[in-house]
Every structure is written in C-alpha cells, then in structure tokens.
Write a protein that holds these residues in place. Structure first.
Motif, PDB file in Angstrom:
ATOM      1  N   TRP A  18      48.145 -57.878  32.764  1.00 25.56           N
ATOM      2  CA  TRP A  18      49.191 -57.684  31.761  1.00 25.56           C
ATOM      3  C   TRP A  18      50.077 -58.925  31.631  1.00 25.56           C
ATOM      4  O   TRP A  18      50.434 -59.329  30.529  1.00 25.56           O
ATOM      5  CB  TRP A  18      50.046 -56.467  32.072  1.00 25.56           C
ATOM      6  N   GLU A  42      52.586 -54.724  21.735  1.00 25.10           N
ATOM      7  CA  GLU A  42      52.558 -54.386  23.158  1.00 25.10           C
ATOM      8  C   GLU A  42      51.212 -54.840  23.716  1.00 25.10           C
ATOM      9  O   GLU A  42      50.167 -54.603  23.106  1.00 25.10           O
ATOM     10  CB  GLU A  42      52.728 -52.867  23.325  1.00 25.10           C
ATOM     11  N   ARG A  44      49.965 -53.921  26.739  1.00 26.79           N
ATOM     12  CA  ARG A  44      49.394 -52.966  27.702  1.00 26.79           C
ATOM     13  C   ARG A  44      47.986 -52.514  27.328  1.00 26.79           C
ATOM     14  O   ARG A  44      47.153 -52.325  28.197  1.00 26.79           O
ATOM     15  CB  ARG A  44      50.314 -51.747  27.874  1.00 26.79           C
TER      16      ARG A  44
END
Length: 109
Positions: A18, A42, A44
């Motif tokens: 990440w 994002e 993730r």
C-alpha cells in the motif's frame, strides 16, 4: 484478523504494498499488467490488482498453454480447468484396455 495471525508476514507485505502504491499510484500484477490510480483515488484496492489480477494472468497463461498442447478446455471454474483428452491419449488408452496380455481384457476403464 485471524488470517493475519496465521500468515505472519501478510500484514507487513500488505502495508508495504500500500505504501508503494501511494507513492507510485500504480499497481502491477506479477505478469506486468498495471492499474494506474488517479491522484484522488484510494490505493487500497491495489492489493486486489496484485492478487486477483495475477490469478487472472495465470489462468490466461494456463489456457494458452493448454491450447498449445492441443488440449481443448471445456470448463473453467475459479482456479480449475477441465479439458478434453487429446485423441492420441485416447488411442493409447484404448490400446491398453484391449491388450490381450492384460489379465482381464474385458474390464472397462
């Protein structure tokens, strides 16, 4: 969370992955396909790109290898492939089952 205890290094790998994605904004599969994340995205989901995308890459490579070997895939379910037997193998098996030197040549396979 139990799986993180069972697979000790998994959490560290995920965190390092990440962090790398946050800096690069790119996630890559093991075979090099990539997903580029925008500045506001994002990162993730980058773990899914690596895990699921790499699994898809391996499945594609397996299908190509089967085709090159002359085997016809007839069904794919998750990570398994079912293929038709090659005619040459059918011939070998038929000869083996009809071989008079077998103790019970009438038995079916």
């Amino acid at each position: 969370d139990d799986y993180l205890k069972t697979f000790g290094g998994l959490h560290e790998w995920m965190e390092a992955t990440w962090r790398a994605y946050e800096g690069q904004q790119i996630a890559r599969t093991l075979m090099g396909r990539q997903r580029i994340f925008g500045a506001d995205d994002e990162t993730r989901p980058g773990i899914s790109v690596v895990v699921q995308g790499s699994a898809a890459d391996l499945m594609r490579a397996s299908l190509v290898a089967l085709d090159q070997a002359g085997m016809q895939p007839i069904l794919a379910v998750h990570d398994e492939l079912l293929t038709m037997k090659r005619p040459a193998l059918d011939d070998v098996l038929a000869k083996a089952w009809n071989d008079p030197s077998r103790s019970n040549p009438k038995a079916s396979p």
